[in-house]
Structures are given as structure tokens and as C-alpha cells.
Design an enzyme around this catalytic site. Sequence first.
Site, PDB file in Angstrom:
ATOM      1  N   ASP A 268      -7.647  -5.812  -2.229  1.00 30.12           N
ATOM      2  CA  ASP A 268      -8.046  -5.258  -3.510  1.00 30.12           C
ATOM      3  C   ASP A 268      -7.269  -4.403  -3.843  1.00 30.12           C
ATOM      4  OD1 ASP A 268     -10.615  -3.110  -3.580  1.00 30.12           O
ATOM      5  OD2 ASP A 268      -9.244  -3.321  -1.706  1.00 30.12           O
ATOM      6  N   ASP A 342     -16.374   1.779   0.188  1.00 34.85           N
ATOM      7  CA  ASP A 342     -17.271   2.842  -0.424  1.00 34.85           C
ATOM      8  C   ASP A 342     -16.958   4.379  -0.389  1.00 34.85           C
ATOM      9  OD1 ASP A 342     -20.227   0.668   0.986  1.00 34.85           O
ATOM     10  OD2 ASP A 342     -19.228   0.777  -0.944  1.00 34.85           O
TER      11      ASP A 342
HETATM   12  N1  LIG Z   1     -11.697  -4.453  -0.276  1.00 38.08           N
HETATM   13  C1  LIG Z   1     -12.949  -4.334  -1.066  1.00 38.08           C
HETATM   14  N2  LIG Z   1     -12.904  -4.655  -2.236  1.00 38.08           N
HETATM   15  C2  LIG Z   1     -14.055  -4.420  -3.025  1.00 38.08           C
HETATM   16  C3  LIG Z   1     -15.216  -4.275  -2.467  1.00 38.08           C
HETATM   17  C4  LIG Z   1     -16.236  -4.302  -3.478  1.00 38.08           C
HETATM   18  C5  LIG Z   1     -17.546  -4.110  -3.268  1.00 38.08           C
HETATM   19  N3  LIG Z   1     -18.158  -4.497  -2.200  1.00 38.08           N
HETATM   20  C6  LIG Z   1     -19.599  -3.871  -2.119  1.00 38.08           C
HETATM   21  C7  LIG Z   1     -20.308  -4.616  -0.955  1.00 38.08           C
HETATM   22  C8  LIG Z   1     -20.156  -4.084   0.279  1.00 38.08           C
HETATM   23  C9  LIG Z   1     -19.691  -2.901   0.088  1.00 38.08           C
HETATM   24  O1  LIG Z   1     -20.572  -1.863   0.863  1.00 38.08           O
HETATM   25  C10 LIG Z   1     -19.481  -2.452  -1.373  1.00 38.08           C
HETATM   26  O2  LIG Z   1     -20.510  -1.751  -1.781  1.00 38.08           O
HETATM   27  C11 LIG Z   1     -15.740  -4.544  -4.666  1.00 38.08           C
HETATM   28  N4  LIG Z   1     -14.142  -4.396  -4.497  1.00 38.08           N
HETATM   29  C12 LIG Z   1     -13.015  -4.864  -5.100  1.00 38.08           C
HETATM   30  O3  LIG Z   1     -12.809  -3.494  -5.658  1.00 38.08           O
HETATM   31  C13 LIG Z   1     -12.258  -3.380  -7.055  1.00 38.08           C
HETATM   32  C14 LIG Z   1     -13.280  -3.040  -7.851  1.00 38.08           C
HETATM   33  O4  LIG Z   1     -13.057  -1.461  -7.537  1.00 38.08           O
HETATM   34  P1  LIG Z   1     -13.880  -0.603  -8.817  1.00 38.08           P
HETATM   35  O5  LIG Z   1     -13.113  -0.966 -10.178  1.00 38.08           O
HETATM   36  O6  LIG Z   1     -13.224   1.121  -8.370  1.00 38.08           O
HETATM   37  O7  LIG Z   1     -15.122  -0.738  -8.472  1.00 38.08           O
HETATM   38  C15 LIG Z   1     -12.032  -5.228  -7.380  1.00 38.08           C
HETATM   39  O8  LIG Z   1     -10.807  -5.499  -6.958  1.00 38.08           O
HETATM   40  C16 LIG Z   1     -13.288  -5.588  -6.656  1.00 38.08           C
HETATM   41  O9  LIG Z   1     -13.163  -6.926  -6.220  1.00 38.08           O
HETATM   42  C17 LIG Z   1     -15.420  -4.246  -1.117  1.00 38.08           C
HETATM   43  O10 LIG Z   1     -16.469  -3.987  -0.467  1.00 38.08           O
HETATM   44  N5  LIG Z   1     -14.072  -4.149  -0.558  1.00 38.08           N
END
Ligand SMILES: Nc1nc2c(c(CN[C@H]3C=C[C@H](O)[C@@H]3O)cn2[C@@H]2O[C@H](COP(=O)(O)O)[C@@H](O)[C@H]2O)c(=O)[nH]1
Length: 365
Positions: A268, A342
Amino acid sequence: MSDDEADPELLAFLREHFQKASLKPKVPETQVLEGAEYVYDNSIDVALDYQSTKAAAAMIYEQMQKKEYSTKTWASHELHPKARDESTVAFIFTMDILNFSFWSEKNDDDRFAVEYKGKRWTGYWSLVASLQRALDEDIPITSSDFWQNEDECTEEVLRHVFRSSTEEEIPLFNERMACLREAGKILYEKYQCSFTNCIAEANHSAAALVNILADNFPCFNDVVSFENRKSVRFLKRAQICVADVWAAFDGDGLGQFDDIEKITMFADYRVPQILNTLGCLSYSPLLDNTIRHKKLIESGCSWEIQLRGCAIWCVELLRREILRSHPDAKINAILIDFFLYDSMKEREVEGKEEIPHHRTRSIWY
Ligand SMILES: Nc1nc2c(c(CN[C@H]3C=C[C@H](O)[C@@H]3O)cn2[C@@H]2O[C@H](COP(=O)(O)O)[C@@H](O)[C@H]2O)c(=O)[nH]1
């Protein structure tokens, strides 16, 4: 050695062994990690720093232990669904069809935001809040039948679902609507309108479920051509969808996968940012300057592919380093990724976003 010199018994054994091996059902693979390693091996604008990666592995392990980071952390988030049933599977599928590109060029007061449960949600959480708010308003936003019904699920209804508390609307609204319609059509045509049937078809293989999503749903088929030499599968939303199901069900029931360790970090724009902040990833001066000045980086260009591929490979090295020093650690790339995402969000809330994340606008992440 020619055949007539070889031991006839050995020859018979080898023939039988290879005959059996060729009959074995192919073990599902996603090829994501191989593609990421290829990109890393051929990157010149993004590099890994081994010392920082080694130090980061120790810090990450220590922090994850302290915070008791596990699959249970997923459901502990206020907005994530808690029920371990099909409603949560449908919620996750809907969420991960739309889980992309929340970043804004506006300042924090003017960016797209969602008011829900007395709080103002932005980024990924604005998506989750929008879906929960719609369900509270009896809009069946997680039903694929609804997405397909253009008389009920009108553009106006979807704009209401994703309404903002600011002047800015959710980024890529039209693309999100198209993703839902497409996924609803495919789910109807191939999986009797239920993502649970995709999970059943994968038969407890995480890699198989990733491939089902990538091979049947174009909006999940996150594949790039790296410098016109190699097709690389990143499959970010397909992988995070499987990971979210695994975490939401605590690795049991509908979330039980025999090969969950085949899931990589999700490429991401947040995890590369914290890897860069930790010194694990470093950028060429021109790329560093582009990111620091929040200039757009085109989707599919070499810089973007290097950022995504090297971030996946870096998390793989973090995983290996943690398991090298703690062989019994209950840790995989998913939990490291969740922790890093996180952690980056905590830094953002504390105003410690030292280096910006890269700006690419696309439906892939
Ligand atoms: N690599 C990765 N990318 C993740 C997440 C998550 C949320 N996961 C939840 C589930 C379990 C975890 O504990 C999190 O609470 C969103 N994204 C990505 O980030 C971007 C959003 O960023 P911002 O606009 O700042 O919120 C967008 O591309 C979104 O697709 C993740 O976990 N890993």
C-alpha cells in the site's frame, strides 16, 4: 551414465516417484513474493538497509510482544465487525473491494472525512465507518444483490453512503461504484452471490483464495509490468481480504487457512512510509525529493513498482530476522504488516509523520 548402466531398481523408483509427483494436485502459489524479490534485485531507486532492517526487526518483535499483537487485535478495533459469521465475511469482502486510495491533497480540516459514533474518521477508517453507518441506516451495503440492483443501489444512494463531513468527496467515487457493480455481477454469475462460496472453493488455502479473487474479479487483479520485462503480481487487496478474514475469525472456521504464511505484506502507501522512516528502505535523491514534496507518482511507473516490491521484500526480511532470533514467535508477514500500518497511523495521530507517504492514485491500494 546411460540408462543401461544405471541400477534398474533405482531407475524404476525414480520413474515411479516422478510419475507420482507429476500427478500430485498443484499446491496453490500466488507468485507475489517471487515477483517482489525480482523487483528488489532489479531496483536502482529503492534500496534496503540491512542494519536498519535488523534493528527494526528487534524493535518490531519487542513492541508486538508488549502489545500482545495477534489476530485478536483485528476485532479489537472499534469499527471492525466482531461477529464470526457470514455477515462479517460479506462486510470484509465489501470493505476490501473498496480498500484503496484515501489520501487527500487537502489539509486535515478539508479532506474527505466521515462522522460516525461521535467521531471524525479519515483514511481507511472513513471507509469502515461509512459501511457501518450505512448498515445502521438499514442500507444493505454489504449485499452483492444490492450492488447489482441499479434501481435500489443508485448513484445517489451510494453518494449518501459515502457522504463526507467536509466539501471533499471520497476519492475515486466513480471507480468505487464500478468495482462494486462488477464484483456483484461476478459473484452472481459464478458464486451464487456469496463470497463465502469463494472461501469454500479455496478449500482452506489462502493462496488459492487470493488466486480466485485475482483470476475472477478484475478489480482485485493488481498486476504490473516491471520495466516491460516481467509481469509482477502484487495482489494487495486480494491478499488483505484473505488476511482480514483470517484475522476476523482468529484463524478458525471460515478464517482457517493451512497456508496463511504464503500471504505477504500488502503493498500500500503506508507501510513503505514507515519502512522508510525506520531507515529500512532508502530512496534515490530524485525519488526522495519527489516523495517529500508530495508530487504525484504515476500508477505502474518504475518508481512505484520499486517502492511496492521492495516494501514486500523488506517485510519478508523482517519476518525472517524475527524468526531467526525467536524461532517460536507466532508471527507472520500479515501481523508484521498490520502492526506497521497501525504504528504508522499512531505516528500520524501524534503528528510524527516525518516523511510523507508516496502519492499514487489508483484502485489497487
Ligand atoms: N499494508 C496495509 N495497508 C493497509 C492496512 C489497512 C487497515 N488494516 C487494518 C486491519 C488490521 C490492521 O490492524 C489495520 O487496523 C489499510 N491499508 C491501506 O492503507 C491505505 C490507507 O491508509 P490511510 O489513508 O492512512 O488510512 C490504503 O491503501 C489501504 O488499503 C493494513 O493493515 N496494512
